[in-house]
Design a protein around this motif. Structure first.
Motif, PDB file in Angstrom:
ATOM      1  N   PRO A 170     -53.698  33.576  40.890  1.00 28.33           N
ATOM      2  CA  PRO A 170     -53.912  34.897  40.314  1.00 28.33           C
ATOM      3  C   PRO A 170     -53.051  35.210  39.087  1.00 28.33           C
ATOM      4  CG  PRO A 170     -52.750  35.045  42.412  1.00 28.33           C
ATOM      5  CD  PRO A 170     -53.244  33.639  42.288  1.00 28.33           C
ATOM      6  N   LEU A 173     -52.980  34.007  36.255  1.00 26.55           N
ATOM      7  CA  LEU A 173     -52.695  32.943  35.284  1.00 26.55           C
ATOM      8  C   LEU A 173     -53.804  32.840  34.245  1.00 26.55           C
ATOM      9  CD1 LEU A 173     -51.042  30.334  37.677  1.00 26.55           C
ATOM     10  CD2 LEU A 173     -49.930  31.799  35.991  1.00 26.55           C
ATOM     11  N   ARG A 220     -49.716  37.773  29.111  1.00 24.14           N
ATOM     12  CA  ARG A 220     -48.998  38.307  30.269  1.00 24.14           C
ATOM     13  C   ARG A 220     -47.503  37.992  30.142  1.00 24.14           C
ATOM     14  NH1 ARG A 220     -48.798  35.286  36.138  1.00 24.14           N
ATOM     15  NH2 ARG A 220     -47.597  36.906  37.187  1.00 24.14           N
ATOM     16  N   TYR A 234     -43.649  33.830  30.468  1.00 23.35           N
ATOM     17  CA  TYR A 234     -44.682  32.791  30.578  1.00 23.35           C
ATOM     18  C   TYR A 234     -45.114  32.198  29.236  1.00 23.35           C
ATOM     19  CZ  TYR A 234     -44.949  34.657  35.314  1.00 23.35           C
ATOM     20  OH  TYR A 234     -44.623  35.056  36.594  1.00 23.35           O
ATOM     21  N   ASN A 239     -50.668  25.607  40.979  1.00 23.66           N
ATOM     22  CA  ASN A 239     -49.821  26.770  40.736  1.00 23.66           C
ATOM     23  C   ASN A 239     -50.523  27.944  41.402  1.00 23.66           C
ATOM     24  OD1 ASN A 239     -48.273  28.899  39.900  1.00 23.66           O
ATOM     25  ND2 ASN A 239     -48.217  28.304  37.736  1.00 23.66           N
ATOM     26  N   ALA A 282     -49.390  30.682  42.007  1.00 25.50           N
ATOM     27  CA  ALA A 282     -48.838  31.940  41.476  1.00 25.50           C
ATOM     28  C   ALA A 282     -48.305  32.808  42.621  1.00 25.50           C
ATOM     29  CB  ALA A 282     -49.871  32.641  40.604  1.00 25.50           C
ATOM     30  N   ALA A 283     -48.633  34.088  42.654  1.00 25.62           N
ATOM     31  CA  ALA A 283     -48.041  34.972  43.674  1.00 25.62           C
ATOM     32  C   ALA A 283     -48.408  34.559  45.097  1.00 25.62           C
ATOM     33  CB  ALA A 283     -48.465  36.412  43.408  1.00 25.62           C
ATOM     34  N   HIS A 310     -46.000  32.686  47.529  1.00 30.27           N
ATOM     35  CA  HIS A 310     -44.970  33.359  48.311  1.00 30.27           C
ATOM     36  C   HIS A 310     -45.529  34.111  49.513  1.00 30.27           C
ATOM     37  CE1 HIS A 310     -43.044  32.376  44.567  1.00 30.27           C
ATOM     38  NE2 HIS A 310     -43.741  33.287  43.890  1.00 30.27           N
ATOM     39  N   HIS A 361     -44.740  25.524  38.858  1.00 26.99           N
ATOM     40  CA  HIS A 361     -44.507  26.894  38.385  1.00 26.99           C
ATOM     41  C   HIS A 361     -43.997  26.833  36.953  1.00 26.99           C
ATOM     42  CE1 HIS A 361     -45.206  28.549  42.308  1.00 26.99           C
ATOM     43  NE2 HIS A 361     -44.433  27.609  42.807  1.00 26.99           N
ATOM     44  N   ILE A 362     -44.437  27.778  36.174  1.00 23.66           N
ATOM     45  CA  ILE A 362     -44.042  27.855  34.766  1.00 23.66           C
ATOM     46  C   ILE A 362     -42.582  28.321  34.673  1.00 23.66           C
ATOM     47  CG2 ILE A 362     -44.508  29.066  32.593  1.00 23.66           C
ATOM     48  CD1 ILE A 362     -47.472  29.333  33.775  1.00 23.66           C
ATOM     49  N   SER A 363     -42.269  29.355  35.440  1.00 24.03           N
ATOM     50  CA  SER A 363     -40.913  29.914  35.411  1.00 24.03           C
ATOM     51  C   SER A 363     -40.062  29.281  36.513  1.00 24.03           C
ATOM     52  CB  SER A 363     -40.979  31.437  35.626  1.00 24.03           C
ATOM     53  OG  SER A 363     -41.525  31.736  36.912  1.00 24.03           O
ATOM     54  N   THR A 413     -38.607  29.952  39.521  1.00 23.32           N
ATOM     55  CA  THR A 413     -38.748  31.024  40.517  1.00 23.32           C
ATOM     56  C   THR A 413     -37.427  31.293  41.242  1.00 23.32           C
ATOM     57  OG1 THR A 413     -39.628  29.315  41.988  1.00 23.32           O
ATOM     58  CG2 THR A 413     -41.221  30.744  40.901  1.00 23.32           C
ATOM     59  N   ARG A 427     -35.312  34.028  39.753  1.00 23.40           N
ATOM     60  CA  ARG A 427     -35.951  35.351  39.710  1.00 23.40           C
ATOM     61  C   ARG A 427     -35.741  36.096  41.046  1.00 23.40           C
ATOM     62  NH1 ARG A 427     -41.826  34.494  37.420  1.00 23.40           N
ATOM     63  NH2 ARG A 427     -41.662  36.761  37.182  1.00 23.40           N
ATOM     64  N   ARG A 477     -39.503  35.459  45.409  1.00 26.03           N
ATOM     65  CA  ARG A 477     -40.098  34.266  44.782  1.00 26.03           C
ATOM     66  C   ARG A 477     -39.406  32.973  45.233  1.00 26.03           C
ATOM     67  NH1 ARG A 477     -43.449  36.608  40.769  1.00 26.03           N
ATOM     68  NH2 ARG A 477     -42.547  38.552  40.039  1.00 26.03           N
TER      69      ARG A 477
HETATM   70  C1  DQA Z   1     -45.510  31.588  38.849  1.00 24.48           C
HETATM   71  C2  DQA Z   1     -44.320  32.242  39.574  1.00 24.48           C
HETATM   72  C3  DQA Z   1     -44.803  33.227  40.609  1.00 24.48           C
HETATM   73  O1  DQA Z   1     -43.697  33.827  41.266  1.00 24.48           O
HETATM   74  C4  DQA Z   1     -45.606  34.335  39.937  1.00 24.48           C
HETATM   75  O2  DQA Z   1     -46.126  35.206  40.916  1.00 24.48           O
HETATM   76  C5  DQA Z   1     -46.682  33.812  39.054  1.00 24.48           C
HETATM   77  C6  DQA Z   1     -46.429  32.631  38.246  1.00 24.48           C
HETATM   78  C7  DQA Z   1     -45.041  30.657  37.708  1.00 24.48           C
HETATM   79  O3  DQA Z   1     -45.846  29.820  37.307  1.00 24.48           O
HETATM   80  O4  DQA Z   1     -43.925  30.792  37.217  1.00 24.48           O
HETATM   81  O5  DQA Z   1     -47.737  34.430  38.916  1.00 24.48           O
HETATM   82  O6  DQA Z   1     -46.220  30.793  39.786  1.00 24.48           O
END
Ligand code: DQA
Length: 140
Positions: A10, A12, A18, A23, A72, A74-75, A78, A98-100, A102, A105, A109
């Protein structure tokens, strides 16, 4: 030719606009174009959905025939026991991406339902995390 798929969860689909400070400002389609031309000897399919069940359906569809999955979630990473169970159920190796970073953060996460059943996890390198995940699948 090895067959890999990138499955993105979700929000992405909004990459590029965004939270660019987290990101980046590149769209995923632009990044994917570069990735495909870098790894010409690999087929890289792509699927994105904001819907949990669609991600599970796709994992089941490709998870017994493809050579590798870059996931990935995403949310949903978790929160989703269902996606975690799907990763456990399939035989194709999954690299969690994951791009970031986590872990740098919010606490929520730091939990992942994917990691226990993933082959490995790559995070924190921006979009280059996907490039590194392909490289990791190629050395398996
Ligand atoms: C993410 C990290 C997740 O915590 C976040 O909800 C995302 C992107 C990342 O790629 O860094 O939507 O998966």
């Amino acid at each position: 030719m090895k067959q890999f798929i990138i499955i993105n969860g979700p929000n992405l689909n909004l990459l590029g606009k965004r939270e660019p400070e987290i990101y980046g400002s590149e769209t995923f389609n632009d990044y994917l174009e570069g990735l495909r031309s870098k790894f010409k000897n690999v087929q890289i399919d792509y699927f994105q959905s904001n819907i949990e069940g669609e991600l599970i359906n796709k994992l089941q569809e490709v998870g017994f025939s493809y050579d590798g999955i870059l996931l990935n979630a995403a949310a949903y990473t978790h929160t989703s026991i269902g996606i975690g169970d799907a990763v456990k159920a399939i035989s194709t190796p999954v690299v969690e991406v994951h791009i970031s970073n986590t872990f740098a953060r919010e606490d929520f996460r730091h939990q992942s339902y994917i990691s226990p059943n993933a082959k490995g996890v790559i995070l924190g390198f921006g979009l280059k995390s996907y490039d590194l995940a392909i490289q990791s699948l190629l050395i398996l």
